[in-house]
Design an enzyme around this catalytic site. Structure first.
Site, PDB file in Angstrom:
ATOM      1  N   GLY A   1      68.563  18.186  18.436  1.00 27.36           N
ATOM      2  CA  GLY A   1      68.592  19.636  18.243  1.00 27.36           C
ATOM      3  C   GLY A   1      69.904  20.203  18.722  1.00 27.36           C
TER       4      GLY A   1
ATOM      5  N   GLU B   1      79.012  11.184  -1.882  1.00 26.29           N
ATOM      6  CA  GLU B   1      78.523  11.035  -0.505  1.00 26.29           C
ATOM      7  C   GLU B   1      78.403   9.583  -0.059  1.00 26.29           C
ATOM      8  OE1 GLU B   1      74.537  12.494   0.434  1.00 26.29           O
ATOM      9  OE2 GLU B   1      73.985  12.259  -1.657  1.00 26.29           O
TER      10      GLU B   1
ATOM     11  N   HIS C   1      89.639  26.623 -18.482  1.00 28.50           N
ATOM     12  CA  HIS C   1      89.958  27.739 -17.578  1.00 28.50           C
ATOM     13  C   HIS C   1      90.517  27.237 -16.256  1.00 28.50           C
ATOM     14  CE1 HIS C   1      88.206  30.443 -20.429  1.00 28.50           C
ATOM     15  NE2 HIS C   1      87.136  29.674 -20.494  1.00 28.50           N
TER      16      HIS C   1
END
Ligand code: F6R
Length: 600
Positions: A101, A483, A499
């Site tokens: 955490g 990844e 573009h």
């Protein structure tokens, strides 16, 4: 985003803790450590790097301890070196803490402790907890009651998320407590276990108890006690878990990612069949779909890519506008939500911090919340108004594969259910979907990639191009490859090339083009020509019979356009896996990443 485990019992604790940590490495693998009680003392071993480094260091040690805690780390505070590895201890080495955490107010707590003369030996937020506990226990005898009271006092000072396991000198107990981070305990024949997640301890017990926020747990041989935040002991109701051992074992596969790619079709079928019985429509609050309402989707990574397909389906078939965003943006983008809003949150783990924060925000503004998650006991599943469960089984590889397909299955069921609720007829049929996946979902494309691997593995950049749903599939393909193969990948909408992105295309470029939609065929073929005339080599993944000269075609089964995502993602998952293997990388544990992103 770390993994914690604990064992206390008549067995040898260290082999059990190391073995359990192996199944938590998906949560992080920057460093690993254990602490164990022997005699009246607590000892610690920790190493930077993967668990294997620690296991090697402990290999020839005869440790007879029956009480130990362990940790595998994904670094948040402090570099991934040995000093920041857990267990963290107080200055006198009386208290050892492993933590999953993040303590948000650690800097102010640390400054305060430094002012009191405490000297820190790491950069972690966790050391603050060990030092605070030491201060609370200063001058007190180490009894388990005193430690429980000290933990209760210390956690009141902490902001953020934590699951902690703690050893205290002179005590053969494991103390644990959690807030907003997962923690389970298990028991079998007097042996007690603790972990961040079920797979860690499943080989030892299937009798599990979920710990609630701010409850304090004390484990000793033969006994588990749980105290609520008034320090009253609560009754323990263990439940038997359904997860099967083979779900967490490699079997004949080389890696979990390979196994999970192969399980993609099963994950879809299991999800859809279960949801047919679950009857999504009957679970939804019909009143929320009366009159005007607005729809929103928030998720992260792969789950967001599944969400993009949900948006497309809802807009195309139900003609309802959908707002979609990364959960990390959604929560800070001042979303316009009210009690007329319906928000869909998608998450494999149900633990992702940004997705949970977005859920909190939506709930605080009165929105009706729908979750799509794979972990039934997760915070997300527990907190949404209605949870639509996916049945992918345990997904252990960091890169999500079968869970994505299960999410797609759930999304199709949800869209069909909303249509039913709104009395709209729809050109989507769940039984057709099931049939298509049953017939075609297991096809493999490894052979197609084999010949291309030597060239692809040398690339600095690989592009993925598509339009509409094919663009969303391209996004997921690009994420998967980048990844775990560390090749820069970019997904580009076919129509956007001129573009800007076309400037990147050279005769050295390889482009994976997705083409599964008849209505977009001509446009995508034009884009292929544009890229080819700049020299690009095209690998076309298509369900269509296209007469076009490209470097390589991967021909998918000709399924109806509406169901193509279930078939078209597989070759890209295989490409990612094969590139990682080809380049010598561990596909299950990509660098810098962890599976459950429980921190912002
Ligand atoms: C990519 C991947 C991640 C996750 C993301 C969300 O392969 O696995 O992008 O999809 O971290 O995780 P969940 O779905 O658990 O919220």
């Amino acid at each position: 985003m770390c993994g914690i485990v604990g064992y206390v019992g008549k067995g040898l604790a260290i082999p059990i803790v190391l073995d359990s940590l192996k199944r938590l490495e998906y949560r992080g693998y920057d460093s690993a450590g254990v602490a164990f009680c022997e005699g009246q003392s607590v000892f610690r071993e920790r190493r930077a790097g993967k668990l294997i480094v620690l296991s090697e260091a402990l290999k020839n040690r005869m440790i007879s301890s029956g009480c130990a805690i362990g940790h595998t780390r994904w670094a948040t505070h402090g570099a991934p070196n040995v000093y920041n590895a857990h267990p963290q201890n107080d200055t006198s080495s009386n208290i050892f803490v492993v933590h999953n955490g993040i303590i948000e107010n650690f800097a102010e707590l640390r400054d305060d402790l430094i002012d009191k003369g405490v000297v820190f030996s790491s950069q972690t937020d966790t050391e603050v907890i060990a030092q605070l506990l030491a201060i609370e226990l200063l001058g007190k005898i180490h009894t388990y009651q005193n430690v429980v009271r000290a933990i209760s006092t210390v956690i009141k000072k902490l902001r953020g998320s934590f699951a902690l396991a703690i050893l205290v000198k002179e005590l053969d107990y494991i103390f644990a407590v959690k807030r907003s981070s997962p923690l389970i305990v298990g028991e079998k024949n007097g042996e007690c276990f603790l972990a961040s997640d079920i797979p860690a301890i499943l080989p030892y017990t299937d009798k599990i108890l979920h710990i609630k926020d701010d409850e304090i747990v004390v484990l000793c041989t033969g006994k588990i006690r749980v105290y609520d935040n008034n320090l009253k002991q609560r009754k323990l109701l263990f439940r038997k878990v359904n997860t099967k051992m083979q779900e967490i074992m490699l079997g004949s596969f080389e890696s979990f990612m390979q196994k999970e790619i192969f399980e993609g079709a099963k994950a879809t079928i299991d999800t859809v069949e279960r949801l047919q019985h679950f009857d999504v429509c009957s679970q939804l609050d019909k009143t929320r779909f009366d009159g005007d309402f607005d729809l929103h989707i928030a998720a992260c990574g792969t789950a967001l890519h599944a969400g993009r397909i949900a948006k497309l389906l809802i807009e195309k078939y139900l003609r309802l506008p959908v707002d979609i965003d990364y959960a990390s943006e959604f929560r800070y983008s001042y979303p316009i939500l009210s009690d007329k809003s319906i928000c869909i949150f998608i998450s494999q783990s149900g633990e992702t911090a940004d997705t949970l924060a977005s859920l909190d925000l939506a709930k605080s503004l009165g929105a009706y919340t729908i979750g799509i998650t794979n972990v039934a006991s997760s915070k997300l599943a527990g907190e949404v108004d209605v949870n639509i469960p996916t049945s992918a089984g345990v997904e252990l590889a960091v890169a999500s594969t079968k869970a994505y397909l299960a999410q797609l299955g759930a999304i199709y069921c949800l869209v069909v259910s909303i249509a039913k609720l709104l009395h709209k007829s729809l050109d989507l049929d769940i039984n057709v979907l099931l049939e298509i996946v049953r017939q075609n979902g297991d096809m493999t494309y490894c052979r197609d990639w084999e010949t291309l691997l030597p060239d692809l593995s040398e690339l600095d950049s690989l592009f993925f191009v598509g339009r509409g749903v094919d663009y969303y599939l391209a996004m997921e393909g690009a994420l998967k490859v980048k990844e775990i193969s560390y090749i820069h990948c970019e997904a580009m909408p076919a129509g956007e090339l001129k573009h800007g992105s076309l400037a990147l295309i050279t005769p050295q470029s390889y482009v994976v083009v997705l083409l599964t939609q008849a209505e977009l065929m001509e446009k995508t073929i034009n884009a292929i020509h544009e890229m080819q005339s700049r020299g690009a080599k095209i690998i076309l993944i298509t369900t269509k019979d296209v007469q076009i000269d490209v470097t390589h075609i991967i021909k998918l089964p000709a399924v109806p356009d509406a169901y193509s995502p279930f078939i078209a993602i597989r070759p890209m998952q295989e490409l990612a896996y094969m590139l990682a293997k080809h380049n010598g990388y561990d596909p299950d544990k990509p660098r810098n990443l962890a599976k459950s992103v429980t921190v912002e």
